[in-house]
Design a protein around this motif. Structure first.
Motif, short mmCIF file in Angstrom:
data_model
loop_
_atom_site.label_atom_id
_atom_site.label_comp_id
_atom_site.label_asym_id
_atom_site.label_seq_id
_atom_site.Cartn_x
_atom_site.Cartn_y
_atom_site.Cartn_z
N GLY A 274 8.47 20.41 31.72
CA GLY A 274 8.95 20.61 33.08
C GLY A 274 7.98 20.18 34.15
O GLY A 274 8.16 20.48 35.33
N GLY A 278 8.04 25.78 37.80
CA GLY A 278 8.69 27.01 37.35
C GLY A 278 10.17 26.99 37.63
O GLY A 278 10.72 26.04 38.20
N TRP A 279 10.85 28.07 37.25
CA TRP A 279 12.29 28.17 37.44
C TRP A 279 12.72 28.00 38.89
O TRP A 279 13.72 27.31 39.15
CB TRP A 279 12.81 29.49 36.87
CG TRP A 279 14.21 29.80 37.32
CD1 TRP A 279 14.62 30.85 38.07
CD2 TRP A 279 15.39 29.02 37.07
NE1 TRP A 279 15.97 30.80 38.30
CE2 TRP A 279 16.48 29.67 37.69
CE3 TRP A 279 15.65 27.84 36.37
CZ2 TRP A 279 17.76 29.21 37.65
CZ3 TRP A 279 16.95 27.36 36.33
CH2 TRP A 279 17.99 28.04 36.95
N PRO A 280 12.01 28.55 39.89
CA PRO A 280 12.44 28.35 41.28
C PRO A 280 12.51 26.86 41.66
O PRO A 280 13.43 26.45 42.38
CB PRO A 280 11.36 29.09 42.09
CG PRO A 280 10.86 30.14 41.16
CD PRO A 280 10.88 29.50 39.81
N ASP A 281 11.54 26.06 41.19
CA ASP A 281 11.56 24.63 41.50
C ASP A 281 12.74 23.93 40.82
O ASP A 281 13.40 23.08 41.42
CB ASP A 281 10.26 23.97 41.05
CG ASP A 281 9.06 24.50 41.80
OD1 ASP A 281 9.16 24.66 43.03
OD2 ASP A 281 8.03 24.76 41.17
N VAL A 282 12.99 24.30 39.57
CA VAL A 282 14.12 23.70 38.85
C VAL A 282 15.43 24.09 39.50
O VAL A 282 16.33 23.26 39.67
CB VAL A 282 14.09 24.14 37.37
CG1 VAL A 282 15.33 23.61 36.64
CG2 VAL A 282 12.82 23.65 36.67
N LYS A 283 15.54 25.35 39.89
CA LYS A 283 16.77 25.83 40.54
C LYS A 283 17.01 25.08 41.85
O LYS A 283 18.15 24.65 42.12
CB LYS A 283 16.65 27.32 40.80
CG LYS A 283 17.87 27.92 41.49
CD LYS A 283 17.69 29.41 41.75
CE LYS A 283 18.89 30.00 42.50
NZ LYS A 283 18.69 31.43 42.79
N VAL A 356 21.16 18.65 34.26
CA VAL A 356 20.20 19.73 34.03
C VAL A 356 18.90 19.17 33.47
O VAL A 356 17.80 19.58 33.86
CB VAL A 356 20.80 20.79 33.07
CG1 VAL A 356 19.75 21.82 32.68
CG2 VAL A 356 22.00 21.48 33.72
N PHE A 360 15.11 19.38 35.23
CA PHE A 360 13.97 19.99 34.54
C PHE A 360 12.81 19.00 34.40
O PHE A 360 11.64 19.39 34.55
CB PHE A 360 14.40 20.47 33.15
CG PHE A 360 13.30 21.13 32.37
CD1 PHE A 360 12.86 22.41 32.71
CD2 PHE A 360 12.70 20.48 31.31
CE1 PHE A 360 11.84 23.02 32.00
CE2 PHE A 360 11.67 21.07 30.59
CZ PHE A 360 11.24 22.35 30.94
N LYS A 365 10.29 16.78 41.79
CA LYS A 365 11.00 17.99 42.25
C LYS A 365 10.65 18.31 43.69
O LYS A 365 9.50 18.20 44.09
CB LYS A 365 10.63 19.19 41.35
CG LYS A 365 11.10 19.08 39.91
CD LYS A 365 10.69 20.31 39.11
CE LYS A 365 11.09 20.18 37.65
NZ LYS A 365 10.34 19.11 36.96
#
Length: 633
Positions: A274, A278-283, A356, A360, A365
């Protein structure tokens, strides 16, 4: 209508759509020039092997095969060498102009278009194939431009992707022929393996599709998987990886010491994790890129009525195309035909899964460059065809309802897409861009060249070439710097916002000087020629506007380089101006008042000298000048 006759009619309609597709894209190529894709001049680097073979540099010291293949631009993109070889073949027929560069991705798309529509025709019927053809033709403007932009591993990914899908569909169908499990022919298994291996070597962005193919194949009901089948498949994969083996043979450490992109932090392992995000960036990335960057036609260039969602049309249409096929998953899983069930499942899931995957792994990003989304749009183009094929196969009201709803959704977006496709065609620019020498410009270090500047730039190159002296091109990179900001076809960059400014020219002169440091005194550019070439280039970039040239020189003030006399700059301007406007008086007293009084004689002298040269032949290949480009990066 019998199935055989329906397939014949469907095939003919697909061929007609493909014919229109090619005609429109060719018209668009000659309309837009070289600003289709915003990352100038990324395309022409794939032409370097062909250019160096034609000019004699290939095979000399530091320009052997390894230098072109095993470098940071190719090591993680097996596609680059494929595209270079494709361009080499095309250049033998079409030369080194703009058309030859654009033809490579177009040929990849013609082949991919044919493979995907043929697969849909055989597996889902005529209506599905025709709607798939329309889905590949009526795309957002940014995708439209990328269909004819030679990016090396993105636009051209359509061919290895559709080849793998076609091979897999044929392989699965052979394994369930006439409703019975059978062993597929060894050659077909090897072909499937080779297409999967080559697809991954071509572009890592196709990994989700390769993974889905393997996973769905192993889900029940499974075709017969004998040891011979496994051996043929694995052998095919290894053979398909030939670009990677070539790279490793030429540079054994290349796979481990080079990053995937120009960003040194984009090592394969890092992106697989990734990129440290982290998840916030991916979201956030997931939420921001349908559509990509909102730089599409109906956001930046025009508006639509409320029926089409007004300013939200691009949001709705992108999400419908990419996420809509997920709604077909239950229908695909319930299909009675095992082969159609597996292919339908893949086409329903692949666009969203690919998105998706991009969110990721993208190193930018929360941005996903639109070029990364080309494979995703290829599969999304089959969405409506898949809905109709699956729906009509059920022979019930629910299936027909699904087919109807998806068809209506496609028709809703097709109208605006057809309008924007028509806006990409500008017949008034065809004759100008037909003379566009994209690869020559690239090797001179010249960036974006607009249609209106092609004739003047070609005349400059021809005049300097006629002298027979490579040093006559001195400083051309500074003279023809920039060309104005281009954001690509999606944002309608039909002309530069500001063709030239003093800060831009100052940067160009600085870069030219830095390059001169690597030359011996005998090899360095002649400063008189550089000064005149800068003046000629300013004329081209300002469309022969002496007031703008005077303003640029005034803005420079005391910062103007003392070793590049302004008098010679104005003389160079006059040389080009006199040739481009042969009826304009060259008498100093008749020249526009915007030209400084102490520079009018220089302009007049230049105009007379330029006209005295007369007609000159077209610059030859091999050229008089030496390329400023490296092997491929």
């Amino acid at each position: 209508m019998s199935r055989t006759r329906a397939e014949t009619v469907g095939g003919v309609l697909c061929a007609l759509i493909l014919f229109v597709f090619v005609g429109h894209r060719l018209a668009m190529i000659f309309s837009a020039g070289d600003f289709l894709f915003a990352l100038e001049p990324s395309e022409a680097k794939h032409t370097q092997i062909a250019w160096d073979l034609a000019t004699g540099r290939y095979g000399t010291e530091s320009f052997e095969l390894a230098a072109y293949v095993a470098n940071s631009g190719n090591v993680h993109h097996g596609s680059y060498f494929t595209c270079a070889m494709a361009y080499l073949a095309v250049s033998k027929v079409a030369g080194f102009g703009m058309l030859s560069v654009r033809l490579v991705p177009l040929l990849f798309w013609v082949a991919g278009f044919s493979l995907l529509c043929g697969t849909m025709l055989r597996r889902f019927g005529a209506a599905a194939a025709v709607l798939t053809a329309l889905g590949l033709a009526l795309v957002p403007t940014q995708i439209l431009g990328l269909q004819v932009s030679m990016t090396g591993s993105h636009s051209e990914a359509v061919l290895p992707l559709t080849a793998a899908l076609a091979a897999w569909a044929a392989w699965v169908a052979a394994g369930f022929a006439e409703g019975e499990r059978r062993t597929q022919p060894t050659w077909l298994t090897a072909l499937l393996g080779a297409s999967l291996g080559y697809m991954v070597a071509f572009s890592y962005l196709l990994l989700p599709v390769a993974g889905l193919i393997v996973a769905i194949t192993l889900l029940p009901p499974r075709p017969t998987l004998s040891l011979r089948t496994w051996g043929a498949g694995i052998g095919g994969v290894l053979a398909g990886f030939w670009p990677t083996w070539l790279i490793i043979w030429l540079e054994p450490r290349a796979l481990f010491k080079n990053s995937i992109t120009e960003n040194p932090e984009t090592m394969p392992l890092a992106l697989a994790q990734g990129g440290g995000a982290g998840w916030p960036d991916v979201k956030e990335t997931l939420l921001r890129n349908l559509p990509e960057g909102a730089f599409e036609y109906w956001v930046t260039q025009d508006t639509l009525p409320a029926f089409f969602g007004d300013q939200f049309f691009e949001d709705y249409s992108w999400r419908l195309a990419v996420l809509g096929p997920l709604l077909l998953l239950p229908l695909a899983l319930l299909d009675k035909d095992a082969a159609r069930r597996k292919l339908g499942t893949l086409l329903a899931v692949a666009p969203a899964l690919s998105y998706v995957f991009l969110a990721f792994t993208t190193p930018w990003k929360p941005h996903i460059p639109v070029r990364y989304m080309v494979p995703l749009w290829v599969m999304a183009g089959a969405g409506t065809g898949l809905a109709v094929g699956l729906g009509l196969a059920r022979k019930g009201w629910l299936g027909r309802l699904v087919a109807l709803l998806f068809t209506l959704g496609f028709l809703w977006s097709a109208g605006p897409r057809a309008v924007e496709a028509s806006k990409a065609v500008r017949p008034d620019r065809w004759s100008m861009n037909a003379e566009h020498r994209l690869v020559t410009y690239y090797n001179l270090g010249i960036h974006t060249t607009w249609a209106e500047d092609v004739a003047a730039l070609n005349d400059f190159i021809d005049v300097r070439s006629a002298s027979g002296e490579a040093r006559a091109f001195g400083g051309v990179q500074a003279a023809m710097w920039g060309g104005g900001t281009t954001f690509g076809l999606g944002r309608g960059s039909w002309s530069p916002e500001e063709a030239m400014t003093w800060p831009g020219l100052a940067t160009a002169i600085k870069e030219w000087r830095e390059r001169q440091q690597f030359f011996t005194p005998e090899e360095k550019d002649d400063l008189r020629a550089v000064s005149k070439n800068i003046g000629w280039g300013l004329g081209i970039r300002t469309r022969w506007n002496p007031a703008r040239v005077a303003q640029i020189l005034d803005e420079a003030g005391a910062d103007w380089p003392v070793d590049l006399p302004r008098e010679l700059v104005w003389e160079g301007f006059g040389a080009g101006w006199g040739r481009m406007e042969p009826t304009r008086s060259s008498r100093a007293i008749t020249l526009p008042l915007s030209i400084p009084e102490d520079s009018r004689d220089a302009v007049s002298r230049g105009m007379e000298a330029g006209r005295a040269i007369g007609d000159v032949p077209e610059a030859p290949i091999p050229p008089v000048f030496e390329t400023v480009r490296g092997t491929a990066t």
